[in-house]
Design a protein around this motif. Structure first.
Motif, PDB file in Angstrom:
ATOM      1  N   ASP A  81       0.563  -1.216   0.045  1.00 46.95           N
ATOM      2  CA  ASP A  81       0.088  -0.051  -0.062  1.00 46.95           C
ATOM      3  C   ASP A  81       0.942   1.287   0.094  1.00 46.95           C
ATOM      4  O   ASP A  81       0.417   2.337   0.174  1.00 46.95           O
ATOM      5  N   THR A  82       2.073   1.049  -0.272  1.00 47.31           N
ATOM      6  CA  THR A  82       3.042   2.407  -0.218  1.00 47.31           C
ATOM      7  C   THR A  82       2.697   3.103  -1.562  1.00 47.31           C
ATOM      8  O   THR A  82       2.606   2.581  -2.379  1.00 47.31           O
ATOM      9  N   LYS A  83       2.420   4.479  -1.414  1.00 47.24           N
ATOM     10  CA  LYS A  83       2.518   5.312  -2.593  1.00 47.24           C
ATOM     11  C   LYS A  83       3.903   5.370  -3.108  1.00 47.24           C
ATOM     12  O   LYS A  83       4.731   5.866  -2.356  1.00 47.24           O
ATOM     13  N   VAL A  84       4.023   5.088  -4.396  1.00 51.04           N
ATOM     14  CA  VAL A  84       5.525   5.177  -5.091  1.00 51.04           C
ATOM     15  C   VAL A  84       5.261   6.047  -5.950  1.00 51.04           C
ATOM     16  O   VAL A  84       4.798   6.148  -6.989  1.00 51.04           O
ATOM     17  N   TRP A  94      12.557   8.178 -18.078  1.00 49.78           N
ATOM     18  CA  TRP A  94      12.637   6.863 -17.382  1.00 49.78           C
ATOM     19  C   TRP A  94      11.811   6.610 -16.354  1.00 49.78           C
ATOM     20  O   TRP A  94      11.565   5.373 -15.839  1.00 49.78           O
ATOM     21  N   ALA A  95      11.371   7.582 -15.544  1.00 47.27           N
ATOM     22  CA  ALA A  95      10.371   7.583 -14.379  1.00 47.27           C
ATOM     23  C   ALA A  95       9.037   6.813 -14.988  1.00 47.27           C
ATOM     24  O   ALA A  95       8.512   6.181 -14.271  1.00 47.27           O
ATOM     25  N   CYS A  96       8.451   7.409 -16.233  1.00 47.04           N
ATOM     26  CA  CYS A  96       7.511   6.617 -16.750  1.00 47.04           C
ATOM     27  C   CYS A  96       7.746   4.923 -17.210  1.00 47.04           C
ATOM     28  O   CYS A  96       6.753   4.459 -17.089  1.00 47.04           O
ATOM     29  N   TYR A  97       8.835   4.907 -17.628  1.00 49.11           N
ATOM     30  CA  TYR A  97       9.297   3.412 -17.773  1.00 49.11           C
ATOM     31  C   TYR A  97       9.272   2.404 -16.525  1.00 49.11           C
ATOM     32  O   TYR A  97       8.631   1.519 -16.524  1.00 49.11           O
ATOM     33  N   LYS A 103       3.455  -0.890 -12.697  1.00 48.74           N
ATOM     34  CA  LYS A 103       1.854  -1.354 -13.065  1.00 48.74           C
ATOM     35  C   LYS A 103       2.005  -2.524 -13.728  1.00 48.74           C
ATOM     36  O   LYS A 103       0.793  -3.266 -13.547  1.00 48.74           O
ATOM     37  N   LEU A 104       2.949  -3.202 -14.529  1.00 50.97           N
ATOM     38  CA  LEU A 104       2.956  -4.156 -15.094  1.00 50.97           C
ATOM     39  C   LEU A 104       2.630  -5.450 -13.946  1.00 50.97           C
ATOM     40  O   LEU A 104       2.034  -6.350 -13.941  1.00 50.97           O
ATOM     41  N   TYR A 105       3.494  -5.338 -12.812  1.00 46.50           N
ATOM     42  CA  TYR A 105       3.309  -6.090 -11.659  1.00 46.50           C
ATOM     43  C   TYR A 105       2.151  -5.685 -10.765  1.00 46.50           C
ATOM     44  O   TYR A 105       2.219  -6.010  -9.591  1.00 46.50           O
ATOM     45  N   ALA A 145       2.514 -10.914 -14.626  1.00 46.35           N
ATOM     46  CA  ALA A 145       2.685  -9.448 -15.044  1.00 46.35           C
ATOM     47  C   ALA A 145       1.303  -9.286 -15.754  1.00 46.35           C
ATOM     48  O   ALA A 145       0.600 -10.181 -16.224  1.00 46.35           O
ATOM     49  N   ASP A 146       0.625  -8.139 -15.843  1.00 47.60           N
ATOM     50  CA  ASP A 146      -0.541  -7.658 -16.197  1.00 47.60           C
ATOM     51  C   ASP A 146      -0.490  -7.612 -17.814  1.00 47.60           C
ATOM     52  O   ASP A 146       0.202  -6.693 -18.232  1.00 47.60           O
TER      53      ASP A 146
END
Lengths: 288, 166
Positions: A81-84, A94-97, A103-105, A145-146
């Motif tokens: 539940d940590t906000k990353v 690279w932040a978006c990457y 999100k994939l996980y 993975a999603d």
């Protein structure tokens, strides 16, 4: 930033400055193109994720697996539940990457600090070279993975065959298939230049304000992607570049800022497609 | 100049993370660009296009005045502090080749990045950018020394933003 489709995935530098010490609930993750940049100074209490060393498998061309992802999160003291909050150099490319891999996980609460390092530095905010040390957590291993945000080659082929919308976020020169930047150098990454037939070309950085690295306002983004290029928020859309990192920035923009229903990042991208024997390729400007 | 082996030895002895620390130290070692090149840099000339960052590299081969046939390589470069990896690698090239002879540059190993233990550490995409800096240095030194020139290197036009991206 409130008129974006999902404004909750962006935080401002002001918000970040107020939450630097909230380490029980928030983890700031720096993700840069440059491997040394974090070591030269970063947000207080921020940890570093390197796209080569931390997010990619050593052997197979793929991302870390679910266990390695859980291990990475545990090492950084991240819980379910940590906000990353991701931020980094090059307009948060690279932040978006890194955001996309999280999100994939299936990590629930992910955000990007609008403006990234550039804006933070421009505002003269606190930086440190101290590396924080958080108590290791026991992050649960995701089931898988999603697949809903990642496209593989076969799917891209089928998408192309039914004229599904695609956005190629490389430079116009790469897109058109002109020989790249330096004469006399062999093309190192792909055997053939050009783009996937049917793709539109919107270089990724058009989504950002170059002055401070923030995302453009929603109306301007809509004008670029929907107005100029005719993409539709209701259509399944695929984004790609050369290895899938620039396109994760565009994936973020289309999904969260413009509210597209279904965008996938094709991380195989041109380094896969441009090397396939017999794969259809188009050169020149995008077709109409 | 310093022999490649001497520069590489500490890198080879260290664990990956310490190798990055060592690389970080090199970011402080790039001498400031001589003022006479600032105008070229600001005009976007002599940029290494394959790099993610604006890397200005201007190798020069100087004909030594009193000794016929003797030539010396000078490495002039500028890399912003926001690109510490490219800056550090360029500083390594400066340490290795500034003051060398063109023959020493020609005979230097092709696999410099491997010898420094950086290839695996940085990954292929980043390594390509750094390899391009090294290649440009060697090509330019070869071109100038075979052409018998002692003036500044060939000027190349810069792409729209001066960078190429992964």
């Amino acid at each position: 930033m409130s008129d974006y489709a999902h404004p909750d995935v962006l935080v401002s530098t002001d918000w970040a400055a107020e939450h630097l010490d909230d380490t029980d609930h928030v983890r700031f993750v720096e993700a840069n193109e440059d491997v040394l940049l974090y070591k030269t100074g970063h947000l207080p209490n921020a940890v570093n994720v390197d796209w080569v060393q931390d997010l990619q498998d050593d052997t197979v061309r793929d991302f870390i697996d679910a266990e390695q992802f859980a291990d990475l999160c545990s090492r950084m003291g991240i819980e379910e539940d940590t906000k990353v909050v991701f931020y980094g150099d090059k307009n948060n490319w690279w932040a978006c990457y890194a955001f996309w891999v999280f999100k994939l996980y299936g990590h629930a609460d992910c955000a990007v600090m609008d403006g990234g390092r550039k804006k933070w530095e421009q505002e003269g905010r606190a930086m440190t070279t101290d590396t924080p040390d958080f108590a290791e957590t026991d992050y649960p291993v995701p089931e898988s993975a999603d697949p809903s945000i990642r496209a593989f080659r076969k799917e891209v082929e089928e998408h192309m065959q039914r004229d599904g919308p695609m956005v190629d976020v490389r430079s116009p020169e790469e897109f058109k298939g002109e020989i790249t930047h330096v004469p006399g150098l062999p093309e190192e990454s792909s055997m053939r230049p050009g783009h996937i037939p049917g793709a539109r070309n919107v270089p990724w950085a058009r989504a950002a304000n170059d002055e401070d690295g923030t995302f453009r306002p929603r109306a301007e983004l809509a004008e670029i992607y929907e107005g100029e290029e005719g993409l539709d928020a209701g259509d399944d859309t695929i984004a790609y570049c050369r290895i899938g990192e620039r396109s994760s920035h565009t994936w973020f923009v289309l999904t969260y800022l413009l509210g597209f229903d279904q965008v996938k990042n094709y991380d195989g991208s041109w380094t896969e497609w441009g090397n396939l024997v017999g794969a259809p390729i188009e050169t020149g400007e995008a077709g109409s | 100049m310093k022999p490649i082996e001497d520069i590489a030895a500490p890198f080879q002895m260290m664990e990956p993370d310490m190798r990055l620390e060592l690389l970080l130290e090199y970011t402080e070692k790039l001498p400031p660009l001589p003022e006479r090149y600032a105008e070229m840099r600001d005009a976007g000339m002599a940029m290494v296009h394959e790099c993610q960052s604006p890397v200005f590299l201007m190798p020069e081969v100087e004909q030594n005045g009193d000794t016929a046939g003797e030539k010396t390589v000078h490495v002039h470069a500028d890399v912003p502090e926001s690109a510490p990896t490219a800056r550090a690698f360029t500083a390594i090239l400066h340490e290795a080749f500034d003051g060398a002879t063109p023959a020493q540059v020609r005979q230097a190993p092709d696999d410099l990045l491997d010898r420094l233990g950086l290839s695996g550490l940085l990954g292929m995409q980043r390594t390509q950018g750094l390899a391009a800096i090294y290649r440009r240095l060697r090509n330019e030194v070869a071109r100038q020394s075979t052409a018998g020139e002692s003036t500044a290197g060939q000027e190349t036009a810069r792409s729209s933003d001066g960078t190429a991206e992964a």
